[in-house]
Structures are given as C-alpha cells and as structure tokens.
Design an enzyme around this catalytic site. Structure first.
Site, PDB file in Angstrom:
ATOM      1  N   SER A  76     -43.078  47.229  16.298  1.00  0.00           N
ATOM      2  CA  SER A  76     -43.090  47.461  14.849  1.00  0.00           C
ATOM      3  C   SER A  76     -41.793  47.007  14.172  1.00  0.00           C
ATOM      4  O   SER A  76     -41.809  46.653  12.995  1.00  0.00           O
ATOM      5  CB  SER A  76     -43.404  48.916  14.527  1.00  0.00           C
ATOM      6  OG  SER A  76     -42.340  49.740  14.870  1.00  0.00           O
TER       7      SER A  76
ATOM      8  N   GLY B 112     -49.418  58.003   9.660  1.00  0.00           N
ATOM      9  CA  GLY B 112     -49.784  59.134   8.803  1.00  0.00           C
ATOM     10  C   GLY B 112     -51.220  59.065   8.306  1.00  0.00           C
ATOM     11  O   GLY B 112     -51.947  60.074   8.322  1.00  0.00           O
TER      12      GLY B 112
ATOM     13  N   GLU C 225     -36.173  50.260  11.923  1.00  0.00           N
ATOM     14  CA  GLU C 225     -35.685  51.531  12.505  1.00  0.00           C
ATOM     15  C   GLU C 225     -34.655  51.289  13.621  1.00  0.00           C
ATOM     16  O   GLU C 225     -34.670  51.985  14.628  1.00  0.00           O
ATOM     17  CB  GLU C 225     -36.865  52.303  13.107  1.00  0.00           C
ATOM     18  CG  GLU C 225     -37.677  53.104  12.110  1.00  0.00           C
ATOM     19  CD  GLU C 225     -38.761  53.941  12.781  1.00  0.00           C
ATOM     20  OE1 GLU C 225     -39.482  53.417  13.651  1.00  0.00           O
ATOM     21  OE2 GLU C 225     -38.882  55.127  12.429  1.00  0.00           O
TER      22      GLU C 225
ATOM     23  N   ASN D  85     -40.646  58.090  15.918  1.00  0.00           N
ATOM     24  CA  ASN D  85     -40.025  57.592  17.142  1.00  0.00           C
ATOM     25  C   ASN D  85     -38.569  58.055  17.224  1.00  0.00           C
ATOM     26  O   ASN D  85     -38.011  58.574  16.264  1.00  0.00           O
ATOM     27  CB  ASN D  85     -40.100  56.062  17.187  1.00  0.00           C
ATOM     28  CG  ASN D  85     -41.342  55.586  17.921  1.00  0.00           C
ATOM     29  OD1 ASN D  85     -41.768  56.211  18.892  1.00  0.00           O
ATOM     30  ND2 ASN D  85     -41.914  54.484  17.475  1.00  0.00           N
TER      31      ASN D  85
ATOM     32  N   ALA E  31     -49.123  53.727   8.686  1.00  0.00           N
ATOM     33  CA  ALA E  31     -49.975  53.421   9.841  1.00  0.00           C
ATOM     34  C   ALA E  31     -50.307  54.702  10.612  1.00  0.00           C
ATOM     35  O   ALA E  31     -51.478  55.009  10.881  1.00  0.00           O
ATOM     36  CB  ALA E  31     -49.266  52.414  10.744  1.00  0.00           C
TER      37      ALA E  31
ATOM     38  N   ALA F  13     -50.941  51.617  15.846  1.00  0.00           N
ATOM     39  CA  ALA F  13     -51.642  51.606  14.558  1.00  0.00           C
ATOM     40  C   ALA F  13     -50.967  50.647  13.604  1.00  0.00           C
ATOM     41  O   ALA F  13     -49.761  50.410  13.682  1.00  0.00           O
ATOM     42  CB  ALA F  13     -51.655  53.010  13.959  1.00  0.00           C
TER      43      ALA F  13
ATOM     44  N   GLY G 171     -46.018  60.820   4.181  1.00  0.00           N
ATOM     45  CA  GLY G 171     -45.827  59.497   4.771  1.00  0.00           C
ATOM     46  C   GLY G 171     -47.110  58.906   5.318  1.00  0.00           C
ATOM     47  O   GLY G 171     -47.264  58.714   6.521  1.00  0.00           O
ATOM     48  N   PRO G 172     -48.089  58.593   4.430  1.00  0.00           N
ATOM     49  CA  PRO G 172     -49.403  58.110   4.889  1.00  0.00           C
ATOM     50  C   PRO G 172     -49.408  56.612   5.199  1.00  0.00           C
ATOM     51  O   PRO G 172     -50.151  55.840   4.583  1.00  0.00           O
ATOM     52  CB  PRO G 172     -50.308  58.436   3.700  1.00  0.00           C
ATOM     53  CG  PRO G 172     -49.394  58.310   2.517  1.00  0.00           C
ATOM     54  CD  PRO G 172     -48.033  58.741   2.964  1.00  0.00           C
TER      55      PRO G 172
ATOM     56  N   LYS H 290     -40.015  57.152  26.097  1.00  0.00           N
ATOM     57  CA  LYS H 290     -40.546  56.319  24.996  1.00  0.00           C
ATOM     58  C   LYS H 290     -39.428  55.466  24.397  1.00  0.00           C
ATOM     59  O   LYS H 290     -39.637  54.306  24.042  1.00  0.00           O
ATOM     60  CB  LYS H 290     -41.173  57.243  23.934  1.00  0.00           C
ATOM     61  CG  LYS H 290     -41.716  56.520  22.690  1.00  0.00           C
ATOM     62  CD  LYS H 290     -43.163  56.133  22.858  1.00  0.00           C
ATOM     63  CE  LYS H 290     -43.689  55.154  21.817  1.00  0.00           C
ATOM     64  NZ  LYS H 290     -43.920  55.733  20.500  1.00  0.00           N
TER      65      LYS H 290
HETATM   66  N1  LIG Z   1     -47.245  52.241  13.816  1.00  0.00           N
HETATM   67  C1  LIG Z   1     -47.249  52.520  15.111  1.00  0.00           C
HETATM   68  O1  LIG Z   1     -48.016  51.924  15.892  1.00  0.00           O
HETATM   69  C2  LIG Z   1     -46.349  53.593  15.661  1.00  0.00           C
HETATM   70  C3  LIG Z   1     -46.589  54.039  16.977  1.00  0.00           C
HETATM   71  C4  LIG Z   1     -45.817  55.078  17.478  1.00  0.00           C
HETATM   72  C5  LIG Z   1     -44.813  55.626  16.707  1.00  0.00           C
HETATM   73  N2  LIG Z   1     -44.593  55.158  15.442  1.00  0.00           N
HETATM   74  C6  LIG Z   1     -43.519  55.802  14.661  1.00  0.00           C
HETATM   75  O2  LIG Z   1     -44.145  56.627  13.668  1.00  0.00           O
HETATM   76  C7  LIG Z   1     -43.310  56.698  12.486  1.00  0.00           C
HETATM   77  C8  LIG Z   1     -44.120  56.204  11.285  1.00  0.00           C
HETATM   78  O3  LIG Z   1     -44.379  54.822  11.505  1.00  0.00           O
HETATM   79  P1  LIG Z   1     -45.469  53.981  10.698  1.00  0.00           P
HETATM   80  O4  LIG Z   1     -45.688  52.733  11.466  1.00  0.00           O
HETATM   81  O5  LIG Z   1     -46.633  54.848  10.350  1.00  0.00           O
HETATM   82  O6  LIG Z   1     -44.664  53.653   9.358  1.00  0.00           O
HETATM   83  P2  LIG Z   1     -45.237  53.011   7.985  1.00  0.00           P
HETATM   84  O7  LIG Z   1     -46.542  52.342   8.227  1.00  0.00           O
HETATM   85  O8  LIG Z   1     -44.100  52.213   7.414  1.00  0.00           O
HETATM   86  O9  LIG Z   1     -45.519  54.284   7.070  1.00  0.00           O
HETATM   87  C9  LIG Z   1     -44.528  55.086   6.522  1.00  0.00           C
HETATM   88  C10 LIG Z   1     -45.110  55.732   5.291  1.00  0.00           C
HETATM   89  O10 LIG Z   1     -44.156  56.655   4.774  1.00  0.00           O
HETATM   90  C11 LIG Z   1     -44.226  56.559   3.355  1.00  0.00           C
HETATM   91  N3  LIG Z   1     -43.026  57.189   2.777  1.00  0.00           N
HETATM   92  C12 LIG Z   1     -41.729  56.826   2.859  1.00  0.00           C
HETATM   93  N4  LIG Z   1     -40.940  57.703   2.227  1.00  0.00           N
HETATM   94  C13 LIG Z   1     -41.762  58.649   1.702  1.00  0.00           C
HETATM   95  C14 LIG Z   1     -41.560  59.824   0.942  1.00  0.00           C
HETATM   96  N5  LIG Z   1     -40.329  60.207   0.568  1.00  0.00           N
HETATM   97  N6  LIG Z   1     -42.636  60.556   0.575  1.00  0.00           N
HETATM   98  C15 LIG Z   1     -43.887  60.193   0.958  1.00  0.00           C
HETATM   99  N7  LIG Z   1     -44.148  59.087   1.689  1.00  0.00           N
HETATM  100  C16 LIG Z   1     -43.098  58.333   2.062  1.00  0.00           C
HETATM  101  C17 LIG Z   1     -44.355  55.075   3.109  1.00  0.00           C
HETATM  102  O11 LIG Z   1     -44.732  54.839   1.770  1.00  0.00           O
HETATM  103  P3  LIG Z   1     -45.120  53.393   1.154  1.00  0.00           P
HETATM  104  O12 LIG Z   1     -46.619  53.385   1.268  1.00  0.00           O
HETATM  105  O13 LIG Z   1     -44.621  53.419  -0.239  1.00  0.00           O
HETATM  106  O14 LIG Z   1     -44.447  52.363   2.034  1.00  0.00           O
HETATM  107  C18 LIG Z   1     -45.422  54.753   4.153  1.00  0.00           C
HETATM  108  O15 LIG Z   1     -46.709  55.047   3.657  1.00  0.00           O
HETATM  109  C19 LIG Z   1     -42.079  55.820  12.801  1.00  0.00           C
HETATM  110  O16 LIG Z   1     -41.048  56.613  13.314  1.00  0.00           O
HETATM  111  C20 LIG Z   1     -42.609  54.869  13.887  1.00  0.00           C
HETATM  112  O17 LIG Z   1     -41.573  54.341  14.722  1.00  0.00           O
HETATM  113  C21 LIG Z   1     -45.331  54.158  14.897  1.00  0.00           C
END
Ligand SMILES: NC(=O)c1ccc[n+]([C@@H]2O[C@H](COP(=O)([O-])OP(=O)(O)OC[C@H]3O[C@@H](n4cnc5c(N)ncnc54)[C@H](OP(=O)(O)O)[C@@H]3O)[C@@H](O)[C@H]2O)c1
Length: 291
Positions: A244, A13, A256, A98, A11, A124, A8-9, A175
C-alpha cells in the site's frame, strides 16, 4: 447489539463496515472525511451493499459502545476529533491500523484500559468513496481478554478469521517485518517484481533483520528465518502486485513510512540497536513525499 462509530471508511474501514452491517442488531455510523451515500464491497463471498448513516461532522454523533478507527496511522491525531462527542464512560476504542504503536497513538486521547489494538491482515482496495474490493480472506488478531473477545463478537456475522492471542507483541512485529520490507518498492516506484533483483532482495532482508532485532528487544518472538521467508513470499507474489505504500506513492498520497520503518529506527535507538537501512528508507520516502 452494539452502537458503532467507524472512523476512516477507506479500504479497510468501508470493508469492515460492509461486514458489520450484515448484523442487523448493530447500529453502525460512519465518520467520514469525504461524504458518500452507501457502501458497495466486492468480497470473495460476493458483493455486499450497505447503507450505514454517514456523517462528516463530530457534532452529528452521540455516545457509542465502540469507536473503530481505521484511518492511516498518520491521520490518527485528526481521528481523535470524533472522540469527545462519541466517547462515553464505557465506550471502547478499537485501533485497526498497521504498525506496532496502536495504543501509543491514542493513549493521550482515550483511557488506555479501554483501547483494543487490532492486527489486521485483509487485502483491500478503495476504488471510489464507499466502494472497496476485498481481495482475499480477512485475519484479525487482538490481545486476549474481555475487550478482545467483545471486539471479535462484533464480527459474528462476518466471514473473518478473528483470534485472541496472549502474545500480541509478536503478532504485530511479525506483520511489521512484512510491511517494512515493502519500502524499496515505494522508493523505486516498482511492484514486487523488484524482489527478484539480488541486490534489492538483500536490502529487503537487511531491513527485516533490523526489524527482527528491534522486535526481539521489544519482547517479540521472531525467528532468524523470517527475512528469507519474506523475500521468498514477495518473489512468489504476482510480479505486478504491490504494497500500500507503493500504491499511495503512485497515487500521490501520503505514505505510512513512519509507522512501518521509522518506528524501527526510533525503537531501535531506545535499545541501542542501529537500523540504518530503515533510516535510509525513511529519508528517501520523506524526500519523495515532500519534494
Ligand atoms: N488496505 C489494506 O489492504 C490494508 C491491509 C492491512 C492493514 N491496512 C492498514 O489499515 C489502515 C487503514 O488503511 P486503508 O488502506 O484502509 O487506508 P485508506 O484507504 O487510505 O483509508 C483511510 C480513510 O480514513 C479517512 N480519514 C482520514 N482522516 C479522517 C478523519 N479525521 N475522520 C474520518 N475519516 C478520516 C480517509 O478519508 P478520505 O476518504 O477523505 O481519504 C479514508 O477514507 C492503515 O494503517 C493500513 O496500513 C491496510
């Protein structure tokens, strides 16, 4: 040295991968749904470039020491497709998402005693596949113990504040209080400025009051002052900043809402605690997403 598969690379990852690759003792592989060549992350400490192996098929992976899942909560089930090839008898799984159900989301697919739930506070954004901006400092919290300590050690070369706690339940519910309050922004498609509206601020307080009540029933220690503190925090934030779920709805992506608001309704029901404001947020966001 550790072999790591980051699933899951996005924001979070890709930003974590950039930092992990700063430690050249690690062998980092990225399990992606959408392929890309390299990672470029802007951090408060400067730009980090990284070139981990990026794979898109589970057949390309071998057993690793650690699987780190950083998908959205609603993609957890699909993330498990990587486990049969990547998980050996000693592999540990860190769930970096989260919500409060990190372990429950994966325990059907992975031995519970080797799952490390991670609370992450790291602002991120993903600007393109493999391109992220880390907008502020990173705080990670894990349960105390060997697994938590070993997870934190993976980030020895990262500029992170990473801690173990004996009260992880409180850390994740605290959180969740903040995350749940952001739902009205996604419903009305407006950034944090709406917290200056008195009626919306009271709605946000009520959403968080329900979260506090259910969190306490689940064993978290949460003060009565939290709802007001969260509204004040949202009012202090830049008026055009957003959470987000708001960003996901703006971009037409899934949201989410189950992990952030639905869980309060579900666990509330278990304890006989009504959570009507959270239920309302779920219904409205579900309707907005699916119509
Ligand atoms: N962003 C923030 O600031 C933040 C802060 C704190 C907590 N969080 C939490 O952290 C978690 C991740 O959030 P995020 O913002 O990083 O999400 P995101 O940017 O939507 O990234 C999710 C990644 O997962 C990939 N993915 C989905 N299914 C997959 C699979 N089966 N195999 C491999 N990759 C897969 C997506 O692929 P695609 O590239 O194809 O879309 C995308 O690259 C969430 O629970 C969020 O609530 C986020």
């Amino acid at each position: 040295m550790a072999s790591i598969l980051l699933v899951g690379p996005g924001a979070i990852g890709a930003t974590l991968t950039a930092w992990l690759c700063q430690d050249d003792r690690h062998r980092v592989t990225v399990a992606a749904r959408t392929a890309f060549e390299s990672i470029e992350t802007q951090t408060p400490q400067g730009v980090i470039l990284a070139k981990p192996q990026v794979i898109t098929e589970p057949a390309q992976v071998q057993h690793v020491d650690w699987i780190l899942v950083a998908t959205k909560a609603y993609d957890s089930e699909s993330a498990t497709a990587w486990f049969p090839q990547a998980a050996g008898p000693r592999t540990r799984l860190a769930v970096i998402q989260n919500g409060v159900e990190h372990v429950q989301r994966f325990e059907k697919h992975f031995p519970r005693e080797r799952i490390v739930p991670v609370m992450i506070d790291l602002p991120a954004e993903r600007t393109a596949p493999g391109r992220t901006v880390q907008k502020g400092p990173a705080h990670l919290v894990v349960p105390s113990g060997r697994n938590g300590a070993d997870f934190i050690a993976l980030f020895a070369h990262a500029n992170f504040d990473a801690k173990q706690t004996d009260d992880f339940v409180t850390a994740v519910w605290r959180k969740l209080c903040l995350n749940s309050a952001g739902a009205p922004c996604a419903v009305v498609l407006k950034p944090n400025a709406i917290s200056h509206h008195d009626g919306v601020a009271e709605l946000m307080r009520n959403i968080v009051r329900e979260c506090v009540a259910v969190g306490r029933a689940e064993g978290a220690t949460l003060e009565d002052s939290i709802p007001e503190e969260i509204v004040e925090r949202m009012r202090r934030a830049p008026r055009d900043s957003g959470n987000s779920m708001y960003a996901d709805r703006l971009a037409g992506r899934p949201m989410e809402y189950d992990a952030r608001n639905g869980v309060i309704v579900r666990l509330g029901r278990k304890h006989g605690i009504a959570a009507p404001m959270n239920a309302l947020m779920v219904d409205l966001l579900e309707a907005a997403q699916n119509s």
